[in-house]
Design a protein around this motif. Structure first.
Motif, short mmCIF file in Angstrom:
data_model
loop_
_atom_site.label_atom_id
_atom_site.label_comp_id
_atom_site.label_asym_id
_atom_site.label_seq_id
_atom_site.Cartn_x
_atom_site.Cartn_y
_atom_site.Cartn_z
N GLU A 97 -0.16 16.69 -2.12
CA GLU A 97 0.90 16.42 -3.10
C GLU A 97 2.19 16.01 -2.41
N VAL A 100 1.75 12.39 -1.33
CA VAL A 100 1.81 11.51 -2.50
C VAL A 100 3.24 11.41 -3.00
N ASP A 101 3.96 12.53 -3.04
CA ASP A 101 5.36 12.52 -3.46
C ASP A 101 6.19 11.58 -2.59
N VAL A 104 5.26 7.96 -3.50
CA VAL A 104 5.81 7.60 -4.81
C VAL A 104 7.32 7.42 -4.73
N ARG A 105 8.00 8.31 -4.02
CA ARG A 105 9.45 8.21 -3.86
C ARG A 105 9.82 6.89 -3.20
N TRP A 107 8.00 4.15 -3.09
CA TRP A 107 7.63 3.08 -4.00
C TRP A 107 8.71 2.90 -5.07
N ASN A 108 9.22 4.01 -5.61
CA ASN A 108 10.27 3.95 -6.63
C ASN A 108 11.55 3.31 -6.08
#
Length: 131
Positions: A97, A100-101, A104-105, A107-108
């Motif tokens: 996790e 992945v976080d 994602v961070r 990517w954002n």
């Protein structure tokens, strides 16, 4: 939790010539290994099932050095199976996790930057007020 860069000669079977899957442009896999199952504190606690170490193993000297560096008796070893399955699952979940976080961070951030750049490019040029 230790991180070690992986030196593999592996190739990405999904896309050996592109980076669409996240592999390096040359097709090499971009791997990072993390030690997450049993920690030095777990071994020091004395609550895990132990067994004698095979001192004739070719890796014993390296194992011994690492144990001494961590303050652990190098003549005692534990297996990954010594950890309660629930605790092992929790550690794996937390690590996955977290990774992945991070992805994602990032990517954002990239998506917001790209959106801002598009807005700048999509704006019509300002009309010259002197005309």
């Amino acid at each position: 939790m230790n991180s070690m860069p992986a030196s593999t000669g592996g190739r990405c079977s999904a896309c050996p010539t592109s980076s669409a899957c996240g592999c390096a442009p040359n097709g090499e896999l971009d791997l990072e290994f993390r030690l997450i199952a049993i920690t030095a504190n777990d071994v020091r606690s004395g609550r895990l099932t132990t067994h004698d170490v095979n001192t004739r193993d070719v890796n014993f000297a390296r194992y011994c050095e690492e144990c001494l560096r961590e303050g652990i008796d190098p003549h005692t070893a534990v297996e990954a199976e010594a950890l309660r399955p629930g605790l092992l699952r929790q550690r794996l979940d937390e690590t996955i996790e977290g990774l992945v976080d991070d992805v994602v961070r990032q990517w954002n951030i990239e998506a917001r930057t790209e959106e801002a750049e598009r807005e700048i490019l999509d704006k019509p040029p300002a009309a010259d007020e002197n005309q």
